[in-house]
Design a protein around this motif. Structure first.
Motif, mmCIF file in Angstrom:
data_model
loop_
_atom_site.group_PDB
_atom_site.id
_atom_site.type_symbol
_atom_site.label_atom_id
_atom_site.label_comp_id
_atom_site.label_asym_id
_atom_site.label_seq_id
_atom_site.Cartn_x
_atom_site.Cartn_y
_atom_site.Cartn_z
ATOM 1 N N UNK A 26 0.826 -1.210 0.000
ATOM 2 C CA UNK A 26 0.000 0.000 0.000
ATOM 3 C C UNK A 26 0.863 1.264 0.000
ATOM 4 N N UNK A 27 1.958 1.241 0.754
ATOM 5 C CA UNK A 27 2.877 2.386 0.754
ATOM 6 C C UNK A 27 3.504 2.546 -0.626
ATOM 7 N N UNK A 28 3.931 1.434 -1.225
ATOM 8 C CA UNK A 28 4.505 1.471 -2.574
ATOM 9 C C UNK A 28 3.527 2.095 -3.560
ATOM 10 N N UNK A 38 4.999 11.379 2.870
ATOM 11 C CA UNK A 38 4.146 11.775 3.990
ATOM 12 C C UNK A 38 2.670 11.566 3.639
ATOM 13 N N UNK A 39 2.273 11.987 2.444
ATOM 14 C CA UNK A 39 0.877 11.814 2.027
ATOM 15 C C UNK A 39 0.551 10.334 1.826
ATOM 16 N N UNK A 40 1.533 9.558 1.354
ATOM 17 C CA UNK A 40 1.308 8.124 1.169
ATOM 18 C C UNK A 40 1.048 7.453 2.510
ATOM 19 N N UNK A 41 1.834 7.809 3.515
ATOM 20 C CA UNK A 41 1.641 7.221 4.840
ATOM 21 C C UNK A 41 0.280 7.611 5.411
ATOM 22 N N UNK A 42 -0.144 8.865 5.179
ATOM 23 C CA UNK A 42 -1.464 9.304 5.641
ATOM 24 C C UNK A 42 -2.570 8.516 4.937
ATOM 25 N N UNK A 120 11.112 -4.148 6.442
ATOM 26 C CA UNK A 120 10.773 -4.087 5.022
ATOM 27 C C UNK A 120 9.462 -3.370 4.750
ATOM 28 N N UNK A 121 8.530 -3.388 5.714
ATOM 29 C CA UNK A 121 7.251 -2.709 5.511
ATOM 30 C C UNK A 121 7.430 -1.200 5.442
ATOM 31 N N UNK A 122 8.557 -0.696 5.948
ATOM 32 C CA UNK A 122 8.796 0.743 5.937
ATOM 33 C C UNK A 122 9.608 1.193 4.732
#
Length: 316
Positions: A26-28, A38-42, A120-122
Protein backbone atom coordinates in the motif's frame (compact mmCIF):
# COMPACT_ATOMS: atom_id res chain seq x y z
CA UNK A 1 -9.70 1.99 17.57
CA UNK A 2 -7.27 -0.79 16.71
CA UNK A 3 -4.43 -0.39 14.26
CA UNK A 4 -2.50 -3.19 12.53
CA UNK A 5 0.29 -3.00 15.09
CA UNK A 6 -2.10 -2.87 18.06
CA UNK A 7 -4.56 -5.52 16.98
CA UNK A 8 -2.37 -8.49 17.89
CA UNK A 9 -3.04 -12.01 16.66
CA UNK A 10 -6.75 -12.29 17.29
CA UNK A 11 -7.92 -15.86 16.55
CA UNK A 12 -11.22 -14.39 15.38
CA UNK A 13 -9.39 -12.34 12.74
CA UNK A 14 -8.22 -15.02 10.27
CA UNK A 15 -7.07 -12.37 7.77
CA UNK A 16 -5.05 -10.29 10.23
CA UNK A 17 -1.58 -11.30 9.06
CA UNK A 18 -2.61 -10.77 5.43
CA UNK A 19 -3.93 -7.31 6.30
CA UNK A 20 -0.75 -6.29 8.12
CA UNK A 21 1.44 -7.72 5.36
CA UNK A 22 -0.29 -5.46 2.81
CA UNK A 23 1.22 -2.32 4.33
CA UNK A 24 4.36 -2.34 2.22
CA UNK A 25 2.35 -2.82 -0.97
CA UNK A 26 0.00 0.00 0.00
CA UNK A 27 2.88 2.39 0.75
CA UNK A 28 4.50 1.47 -2.57
CA UNK A 29 1.26 2.15 -4.42
CA UNK A 30 0.36 5.34 -2.58
CA UNK A 31 3.80 6.92 -2.98
CA UNK A 32 3.68 6.39 -6.74
CA UNK A 33 0.18 7.81 -6.90
CA UNK A 34 0.88 10.86 -4.73
CA UNK A 35 4.60 11.59 -5.13
CA UNK A 36 4.84 12.23 -1.39
CA UNK A 37 5.93 9.79 1.28
CA UNK A 38 4.15 11.77 3.99
CA UNK A 39 0.88 11.81 2.03
CA UNK A 40 1.31 8.12 1.17
CA UNK A 41 1.64 7.22 4.84
CA UNK A 42 -1.46 9.30 5.64
CA UNK A 43 -3.41 7.57 2.86
CA UNK A 44 -2.42 4.13 4.14
CA UNK A 45 -3.31 5.10 7.71
CA UNK A 46 -6.72 6.26 6.49
CA UNK A 47 -7.16 2.94 4.67
CA UNK A 48 -6.45 0.93 7.81
CA UNK A 49 -8.70 3.23 9.81
CA UNK A 50 -11.57 2.38 7.48
CA UNK A 51 -10.75 -1.33 7.74
CA UNK A 52 -10.86 -1.34 11.54
CA UNK A 53 -13.94 0.89 11.58
CA UNK A 54 -15.90 -2.07 10.23
CA UNK A 55 -17.29 -4.69 12.54
CA UNK A 56 -15.47 -8.02 12.89
CA UNK A 57 -18.28 -9.69 10.98
CA UNK A 58 -17.94 -7.23 8.11
CA UNK A 59 -14.18 -7.80 7.93
CA UNK A 60 -14.57 -11.58 8.03
CA UNK A 61 -17.03 -11.38 5.14
CA UNK A 62 -14.39 -9.80 2.87
CA UNK A 63 -12.96 -12.58 0.72
CA UNK A 64 -9.76 -10.76 -0.26
CA UNK A 65 -8.57 -8.20 2.33
CA UNK A 66 -5.63 -7.26 0.10
CA UNK A 67 -7.90 -6.36 -2.80
CA UNK A 68 -10.19 -4.42 -0.46
CA UNK A 69 -7.28 -2.45 1.02
CA UNK A 70 -5.84 -1.68 -2.42
CA UNK A 71 -9.22 -0.47 -3.67
CA UNK A 72 -9.75 1.78 -0.67
CA UNK A 73 -6.17 3.13 -0.72
CA UNK A 74 -6.49 3.91 -4.42
CA UNK A 75 -9.74 5.77 -3.85
CA UNK A 76 -8.22 7.71 -0.97
CA UNK A 77 -5.30 8.67 -3.22
CA UNK A 78 -7.67 9.61 -6.02
CA UNK A 79 -9.42 12.03 -3.65
CA UNK A 80 -6.07 13.46 -2.50
CA UNK A 81 -4.95 13.94 -6.11
CA UNK A 82 -8.17 15.81 -6.86
CA UNK A 83 -7.58 18.31 -4.05
CA UNK A 84 -3.82 18.43 -4.71
CA UNK A 85 -4.30 20.38 -7.94
CA UNK A 86 -5.77 23.31 -6.01
CA UNK A 87 -2.94 23.11 -3.46
CA UNK A 88 -0.31 23.06 -6.22
CA UNK A 89 -1.76 26.28 -7.66
CA UNK A 90 -1.20 28.02 -4.31
CA UNK A 91 2.25 26.51 -3.83
CA UNK A 92 5.13 29.00 -3.80
CA UNK A 93 7.42 28.22 -6.73
CA UNK A 94 7.77 24.83 -8.40
CA UNK A 95 6.38 21.68 -6.75
CA UNK A 96 8.69 18.65 -6.97
CA UNK A 97 7.77 15.16 -5.74
CA UNK A 98 9.19 14.28 -2.34
CA UNK A 99 12.66 12.72 -2.75
CA UNK A 100 13.02 9.21 -1.45
CA UNK A 101 16.20 7.95 0.24
CA UNK A 102 17.61 4.47 0.10
CA UNK A 103 17.32 3.94 3.83
CA UNK A 104 20.02 1.29 3.98
CA UNK A 105 22.54 3.96 2.98
CA UNK A 106 21.28 6.28 5.69
CA UNK A 107 21.27 3.58 8.34
CA UNK A 108 24.89 2.80 7.60
CA UNK A 109 26.12 6.28 6.81
CA UNK A 110 27.76 4.96 3.68
CA UNK A 111 26.70 3.49 0.39
CA UNK A 112 28.09 0.00 0.98
CA UNK A 113 25.64 -1.01 3.71
CA UNK A 114 26.67 -2.61 6.97
CA UNK A 115 23.77 -1.73 9.25
CA UNK A 116 20.89 -3.81 10.47
CA UNK A 117 18.16 -3.76 7.82
CA UNK A 118 15.09 -1.66 8.49
CA UNK A 119 11.60 -3.13 8.63
CA UNK A 120 10.77 -4.09 5.02
CA UNK A 121 7.25 -2.71 5.51
CA UNK A 122 8.80 0.74 5.94
CA UNK A 123 10.69 0.64 2.67
CA UNK A 124 9.57 1.47 -0.82
CA UNK A 125 10.80 -0.72 -3.64
CA UNK A 126 13.19 1.38 -5.69
CA UNK A 127 12.64 0.84 -9.39
CA UNK A 128 12.01 2.85 -12.54
CA UNK A 129 8.54 3.85 -11.36
CA UNK A 130 9.92 5.99 -8.51
CA UNK A 131 12.75 7.80 -10.28
CA UNK A 132 12.25 11.56 -10.23
CA UNK A 133 11.84 11.97 -13.99
CA UNK A 134 9.02 9.41 -13.97
CA UNK A 135 7.25 11.04 -11.01
CA UNK A 136 7.47 14.48 -12.61
CA UNK A 137 5.74 13.15 -15.72
CA UNK A 138 3.03 11.62 -13.53
CA UNK A 139 2.37 15.06 -12.03
CA UNK A 140 1.23 16.31 -15.45
CA UNK A 141 -1.47 13.63 -15.70
CA UNK A 142 -5.07 13.84 -14.57
CA UNK A 143 -5.80 11.95 -11.33
CA UNK A 144 -7.74 9.28 -13.24
CA UNK A 145 -4.91 8.85 -15.76
CA UNK A 146 -2.36 8.49 -13.02
CA UNK A 147 -4.36 5.94 -11.05
CA UNK A 148 -5.25 3.86 -14.12
CA UNK A 149 -1.66 3.87 -15.39
CA UNK A 150 0.01 3.05 -12.08
CA UNK A 151 -2.45 0.32 -11.16
CA UNK A 152 -2.26 -1.33 -14.59
CA UNK A 153 1.27 -0.75 -15.89
CA UNK A 154 3.16 -0.84 -12.59
CA UNK A 155 1.03 -3.08 -10.36
CA UNK A 156 -0.61 -5.16 -13.13
CA UNK A 157 -4.21 -4.74 -12.01
CA UNK A 158 -6.83 -5.65 -14.64
CA UNK A 159 -8.90 -2.84 -16.11
CA UNK A 160 -12.11 -4.39 -14.77
CA UNK A 161 -10.88 -3.83 -11.19
CA UNK A 162 -9.47 -0.39 -12.00
CA UNK A 163 -12.85 0.61 -13.42
CA UNK A 164 -14.48 0.00 -10.04
CA UNK A 165 -11.89 2.21 -8.34
CA UNK A 166 -12.01 5.23 -10.66
CA UNK A 167 -15.70 4.98 -11.54
CA UNK A 168 -15.16 4.55 -15.28
CA UNK A 169 -15.75 1.71 -17.71
CA UNK A 170 -12.92 -0.78 -18.34
CA UNK A 171 -12.62 0.61 -21.89
CA UNK A 172 -12.30 4.15 -20.58
CA UNK A 173 -9.62 3.02 -18.09
CA UNK A 174 -7.73 1.36 -20.92
CA UNK A 175 -7.75 4.66 -22.79
CA UNK A 176 -6.61 6.55 -19.70
CA UNK A 177 -3.67 4.19 -19.21
CA UNK A 178 -2.80 4.38 -22.90
CA UNK A 179 -2.78 8.18 -22.81
CA UNK A 180 -0.58 8.15 -19.71
CA UNK A 181 1.75 5.63 -21.31
CA UNK A 182 2.25 7.91 -24.31
CA UNK A 183 3.18 10.77 -21.99
CA UNK A 184 5.79 8.63 -20.25
CA UNK A 185 7.27 7.33 -23.49
CA UNK A 186 7.44 10.82 -25.00
CA UNK A 187 9.37 12.11 -21.99
CA UNK A 188 11.73 9.15 -21.72
CA UNK A 189 15.28 9.69 -22.96
CA UNK A 190 18.05 7.08 -23.33
CA UNK A 191 19.73 6.67 -19.95
CA UNK A 192 23.36 6.17 -19.14
CA UNK A 193 24.30 2.91 -17.43
CA UNK A 194 24.01 3.02 -13.64
CA UNK A 195 27.77 2.94 -13.11
CA UNK A 196 28.20 5.79 -15.57
CA UNK A 197 25.42 7.74 -13.84
CA UNK A 198 27.24 7.43 -10.53
CA UNK A 199 30.48 8.57 -12.16
CA UNK A 200 28.81 11.61 -13.71
CA UNK A 201 27.24 12.62 -10.43
CA UNK A 202 30.61 12.22 -8.70
CA UNK A 203 32.29 14.40 -11.36
CA UNK A 204 29.51 16.95 -10.94
CA UNK A 205 29.98 17.00 -7.17
CA UNK A 206 33.75 17.47 -7.47
CA UNK A 207 33.40 20.26 -10.02
CA UNK A 208 30.87 22.04 -7.80
CA UNK A 209 33.05 21.68 -4.72
CA UNK A 210 36.04 23.03 -6.66
CA UNK A 211 33.91 25.89 -8.03
CA UNK A 212 35.13 24.87 -11.47
CA UNK A 213 32.58 26.53 -13.71
CA UNK A 214 34.13 25.20 -16.92
CA UNK A 215 33.96 21.62 -15.68
CA UNK A 216 30.33 22.12 -14.65
CA UNK A 217 29.42 23.52 -18.06
CA UNK A 218 31.08 20.54 -19.75
CA UNK A 219 29.02 18.14 -17.61
CA UNK A 220 25.74 19.94 -18.30
CA UNK A 221 23.76 19.64 -21.51
CA UNK A 222 23.53 23.06 -23.20
CA UNK A 223 19.74 22.86 -22.87
CA UNK A 224 19.74 21.50 -19.32
CA UNK A 225 17.11 22.66 -16.81
CA UNK A 226 17.33 22.98 -13.05
CA UNK A 227 14.14 23.20 -10.98
CA UNK A 228 14.17 23.99 -7.28
CA UNK A 229 11.46 23.48 -4.66
CA UNK A 230 11.60 25.58 -1.52
CA UNK A 231 7.85 25.71 -0.91
CA UNK A 232 8.17 29.34 0.19
CA UNK A 233 9.91 28.13 3.34
CA UNK A 234 13.52 28.66 2.28
CA UNK A 235 15.19 30.83 -0.30
CA UNK A 236 15.55 29.43 -3.80
CA UNK A 237 14.77 30.29 -7.41
CA UNK A 238 11.04 30.30 -8.11
CA UNK A 239 11.40 29.52 -11.80
CA UNK A 240 13.52 26.87 -13.55
CA UNK A 241 17.06 27.86 -14.45
CA UNK A 242 17.57 27.02 -18.12
CA UNK A 243 20.83 26.41 -19.98
CA UNK A 244 24.03 24.71 -18.89
CA UNK A 245 25.99 27.96 -18.58
CA UNK A 246 23.30 29.61 -16.47
CA UNK A 247 22.97 26.57 -14.18
CA UNK A 248 26.74 26.42 -13.65
CA UNK A 249 26.86 30.11 -12.75
CA UNK A 250 23.96 29.70 -10.33
CA UNK A 251 25.61 26.71 -8.62
CA UNK A 252 28.87 28.62 -8.16
CA UNK A 253 26.88 31.51 -6.72
CA UNK A 254 25.23 29.13 -4.23
CA UNK A 255 28.59 27.64 -3.24
CA UNK A 256 29.99 31.13 -2.60
CA UNK A 257 26.97 32.09 -0.48
CA UNK A 258 27.02 28.92 1.63
CA UNK A 259 30.56 28.21 2.81
CA UNK A 260 30.88 24.98 4.71
CA UNK A 261 28.32 23.18 2.54
CA UNK A 262 29.01 19.43 2.49
CA UNK A 263 28.02 17.38 -0.56
CA UNK A 264 27.31 13.67 -0.20
CA UNK A 265 26.69 11.08 -2.89
CA UNK A 266 23.41 9.36 -2.12
CA UNK A 267 20.76 7.32 -3.89
CA UNK A 268 17.77 9.56 -4.62
CA UNK A 269 14.65 7.75 -5.83
CA UNK A 270 16.74 4.81 -6.93
CA UNK A 271 19.26 6.86 -8.93
CA UNK A 272 22.63 8.45 -8.08
CA UNK A 273 22.04 11.88 -6.55
CA UNK A 274 23.52 14.43 -4.19
CA UNK A 275 22.64 15.59 -0.70
CA UNK A 276 23.83 18.97 0.61
CA UNK A 277 24.30 19.36 4.34
CA UNK A 278 25.13 22.45 6.36
CA UNK A 279 26.34 21.96 9.92
CA UNK A 280 25.18 18.35 9.69
CA UNK A 281 21.64 19.28 8.63
CA UNK A 282 20.30 18.21 5.24
CA UNK A 283 19.31 21.37 3.35
CA UNK A 284 18.99 20.12 -0.24
CA UNK A 285 18.44 16.81 -2.01
CA UNK A 286 19.21 16.84 -5.72
CA UNK A 287 18.00 14.28 -8.26
CA UNK A 288 19.46 14.10 -11.76
CA UNK A 289 18.33 13.08 -15.21
CA UNK A 290 21.33 11.97 -17.25
CA UNK A 291 21.56 11.28 -20.95
CA UNK A 292 24.79 9.99 -22.39
CA UNK A 293 27.62 11.92 -20.76
CA UNK A 294 25.58 14.97 -19.80
CA UNK A 295 23.24 16.14 -17.09
CA UNK A 296 19.96 17.17 -18.70
CA UNK A 297 17.79 17.93 -15.66
CA UNK A 298 18.32 18.66 -11.99
CA UNK A 299 15.57 18.69 -9.38
CA UNK A 300 16.70 20.36 -6.15
CA UNK A 301 14.34 19.87 -3.21
CA UNK A 302 14.88 22.38 -0.39
CA UNK A 303 11.46 22.43 1.26
CA UNK A 304 12.25 21.23 4.82
CA UNK A 305 8.92 19.40 5.06
CA UNK A 306 9.97 17.19 2.16
CA UNK A 307 13.37 16.46 3.69
CA UNK A 308 12.12 14.83 6.89
CA UNK A 309 12.95 11.26 5.79
CA UNK A 310 16.50 12.47 5.10
CA UNK A 311 16.75 14.01 8.55
CA UNK A 312 15.45 10.84 10.22
CA UNK A 313 18.00 8.72 8.37
CA UNK A 314 21.01 11.00 8.61
CA UNK A 315 24.66 10.22 9.07
CA UNK A 316 25.46 7.68 11.77
Amino acid sequence: MSTPSEAGHDPFEPHLSAVVDERRQLINLSYRLLGSLAEAEDAVQETYTRWYAMSRQQRQAIESPGAWLTTVASRVCLDVLGSARARRERYVGAWIPEPLPDRTEWMSGRADGGAEPVDPADRITLDESVNMAFLVVLEAMTPAERVAFILHDVFRYPFAEIAEIVGRTPAACRQLASSARRRVQAARAPEAATARQAGLVRDFKEAWQARDIRALVDLLDPDATMTADGGGMVGTVLRPVEGGEQIAQYLIHIADKAPGLTLLERTVNGRPGLVAQHSGVTVTVAAFDLTGDRVTRIWAVRNPEKLRPWTEYGES
